[in-house]
Design an enzyme around this catalytic site. Structure first.
Site, PDB file in Angstrom:
ATOM      1  N   HIS A   1       0.829  -1.201   0.000  1.00  0.00           N
ATOM      2  CA  HIS A   1       0.000   0.000   0.000  1.00  0.00           C
ATOM      3  C   HIS A   1       0.871   1.263   0.000  1.00  0.00           C
ATOM      4  O   HIS A   1       0.565   2.251  -0.696  1.00  0.00           O
ATOM      5  CB  HIS A   1      -0.920  -0.030   1.223  1.00  0.00           C
ATOM      6  CG  HIS A   1      -1.787   1.171   1.348  1.00  0.00           C
ATOM      7  ND1 HIS A   1      -1.639   2.080   2.375  1.00  0.00           N
ATOM      8  CD2 HIS A   1      -2.800   1.634   0.583  1.00  0.00           C
ATOM      9  CE1 HIS A   1      -2.527   3.045   2.231  1.00  0.00           C
ATOM     10  NE2 HIS A   1      -3.252   2.806   1.156  1.00  0.00           N
TER      11      HIS A   1
ATOM     12  N   GLU B   1       2.082   1.713  -3.472  1.00  0.00           N
ATOM     13  CA  GLU B   1       1.000   2.216  -4.335  1.00  0.00           C
ATOM     14  C   GLU B   1       0.947   3.740  -4.298  1.00  0.00           C
ATOM     15  O   GLU B   1       0.788   4.401  -5.323  1.00  0.00           O
ATOM     16  CB  GLU B   1      -0.335   1.628  -3.881  1.00  0.00           C
ATOM     17  CG  GLU B   1      -1.553   2.196  -4.590  1.00  0.00           C
ATOM     18  CD  GLU B   1      -2.757   2.315  -3.688  1.00  0.00           C
ATOM     19  OE1 GLU B   1      -3.396   3.389  -3.687  1.00  0.00           O
ATOM     20  OE2 GLU B   1      -3.067   1.334  -2.982  1.00  0.00           O
ATOM     21  N   HIS B   2       1.102   4.313  -3.107  1.00  0.00           N
ATOM     22  CA  HIS B   2       1.123   5.772  -2.976  1.00  0.00           C
ATOM     23  C   HIS B   2       2.335   6.377  -3.680  1.00  0.00           C
ATOM     24  O   HIS B   2       2.230   7.404  -4.358  1.00  0.00           O
ATOM     25  CB  HIS B   2       1.177   6.163  -1.489  1.00  0.00           C
ATOM     26  CG  HIS B   2      -0.152   6.142  -0.810  1.00  0.00           C
ATOM     27  ND1 HIS B   2      -0.750   7.270  -0.303  1.00  0.00           N
ATOM     28  CD2 HIS B   2      -1.013   5.128  -0.538  1.00  0.00           C
ATOM     29  CE1 HIS B   2      -1.903   6.961   0.253  1.00  0.00           C
ATOM     30  NE2 HIS B   2      -2.085   5.654   0.135  1.00  0.00           N
TER      31      HIS B   2
ATOM     32  N   GLU C   1      -4.356   8.242   6.936  1.00  0.00           N
ATOM     33  CA  GLU C   1      -5.350   7.319   6.366  1.00  0.00           C
ATOM     34  C   GLU C   1      -5.696   6.218   7.365  1.00  0.00           C
ATOM     35  O   GLU C   1      -6.862   5.843   7.512  1.00  0.00           O
ATOM     36  CB  GLU C   1      -4.789   6.712   5.077  1.00  0.00           C
ATOM     37  CG  GLU C   1      -5.763   5.852   4.306  1.00  0.00           C
ATOM     38  CD  GLU C   1      -5.171   5.308   3.011  1.00  0.00           C
ATOM     39  OE1 GLU C   1      -5.835   4.466   2.378  1.00  0.00           O
ATOM     40  OE2 GLU C   1      -4.055   5.723   2.639  1.00  0.00           O
TER      41      GLU C   1
END
Length: 416
Positions: free
Chosen positions: A49, A52-53, A129
């Site tokens: 994740h 991905e950013h 997040e």
């Protein structure tokens, strides 16, 4: 392969699949990487994740602003998401702008520089997040349920996002190592759907990836993720106390893997249980008694395991009644099965949802990518509908008895 769908394997092992839909004026393209959170070690939890950013933060050719501005300048959109078993980077544009979308996505996935300053910036974004997710009990309860089934220390039981304890110390060197080890051509599928020609897409991909690490060596495509033996925990109850207006709960148990031939029968059963306004749970809990605004059932499927659960959000004082009704309904279906009328309605819901979900190029692109990467097979729409039609009452009742008759785990988040 069905009509309109074509496939090419490059010498690197990277696969390209396309579906030509000449009646549209748009095109969707996605770079799918067969790497997700279950491929991480405990200390690297959240790396997929995090990556991905970072891949949209800049390459040798483009800054982060360039990546977003180039796509938005032609009215397109681009985004990404991470799951437990794969990661996807995608764009949707007008058909004439497909060359730009392919170039931007391939550049981002193959040639990101992972600047140390960007790593620190995105670390802060991801920690926010994670905190935001913890403020959403209706989302958190599903993670708690998954943890109850697989265990918090297992790859399937851990959070896709990682936690503050794993994200805070993760270094740029660790993330870059994960990137270069895992993002290899044999693990990648590039899928596109819309008003396009397959040969043109292949040329665009070849050009965009020329000279990158994804063309450095020759290899065969990676086979789909093998189905192993996943250990699950005995049924248990996990309660997370939160000062919220509603209590959120998920009751359920172990399901089936995505390659299990009974998945079509489970799809029908899921719709009968809690897949719509006519479902048993919706009728009993919301329509007849008004105990919850949101109540539904759902199943998740991985290469080698799955879950089946029922979610409800209700006032804290109504939790016991909602749970009693849910358990009673699940026990009734496990013991007596569903009716012929429910079978027909469940089939109709599965088929309708599937076909209506293929009305845009993005969903068509996702379908062919998942078929290539997760199933090694692309059924036509007619073949899939035929498989649903072939589901019998006995098959639905058998899987109902097995899955709904087992001991259930319970996850609850709220002022309990």
């Amino acid at each position: 392969m069905q009509d309109g769908v074509r496939r090419t394997v490059l010498p690197s092992g990277l696969r390209i699949v396309t579906e030509t839909i000449p009646t549209t004026r748009s095109a969707s393209v996605g770079v799918w990487v067969n790497v997700g959170s279950r491929d991480e070690t405990a200390t690297m939890s959240g790396a997929s994740h995090f990556l991905e950013h970072l891949l949209f933060k800049g390459t040798e050719k483009r800054t982060a602003l360039d990546i977003s501005a180039e796509i938005e300048a032609v009215g397109g959109e681009t985004n990404a998401f991470t799951t437990k078993e794969y990661t996807c980077y995608y764009a949707r544009v007008l058909d004439a702008d497909l060359p730009l979308a392919v170039d931007v996505l391939c550049d981002a996935v193959a040639s990101s520089i992972l600047d140390p300053a960007d790593v620190e910036t995105e670390r802060g974004v991801i920690l926010e997040e994670i905190a935001m997710h913890e403020d959403e009990p209706g989302d958190e309860v599903h993670d708690v349920f998954t943890e109850a089934i697989f265990g918090p220390a297992t790859p399937l039981g851990r959070l896709i996002s990682g936690t503050e304890a794993t994200i805070s110390p993760m270094t740029r060197t660790q993330i870059n190592g994960f990137y270069r080890r895992r993002y290899t051509a044999p693990r990648i599928v590039i899928a596109a759907a819309g008003n396009l020609e397959h040969s043109t897409v292949v040329k665009l991909v070849r050009k965009a990836l020329a000279g990158t690490p994804l063309t450095a060596t020759e290899a065969a495509p990676e086979k789909r993720r093998p189905a192993g033996k996943i250990k699950t925990l005995p049924a248990q109850t996990i309660v997370r106390n939160r000062e919220t207006e509603q209590a959120h709960l998920v009751l359920g148990g172990i399901g089936i893997g995505r390659l299990d031939e009974r998945r079509f029968a489970l799809g029908v059963l899921n719709n009968v249980l809690g897949g719509g306004m006519s479902s048993r749970l919706f009728q009993e809990i919301r329509e007849k008694r008004g105990l919850a605004y949101s109540v539904y059932s759902y199943d998740t499927q991985y290469a080698d395991a799955g879950t089946l659960g029922v979610y409800a959000g209700c006032a804290p004082g109504k939790v016991d009644e909602v749970l009693d009704l849910t358990r009673t309904e699940l026990a009734a279906v496990a013991a007596k099965g569903v009716t012929a009328e429910e079978l027909a309605r469940g089939k109709g819901m599965v088929k309708g949802a599937y076909v209506l979900g293929l009305e845009d190029t993005g969903s068509r692109m996702s379908r062919i990518a998942k078929s290539e990467m997760l199933y090694d097979d692309l059924m036509s729409v007619d073949e899939l509908l035929a498989r649903v039609d072939a589901v019998t009452l006995d098959e639905v009742n058998q899987i109902a008895a097995e899955l709904l008759g087992q001991p259930m785990s319970l996850a609850m988040v709220g002022p309990l």
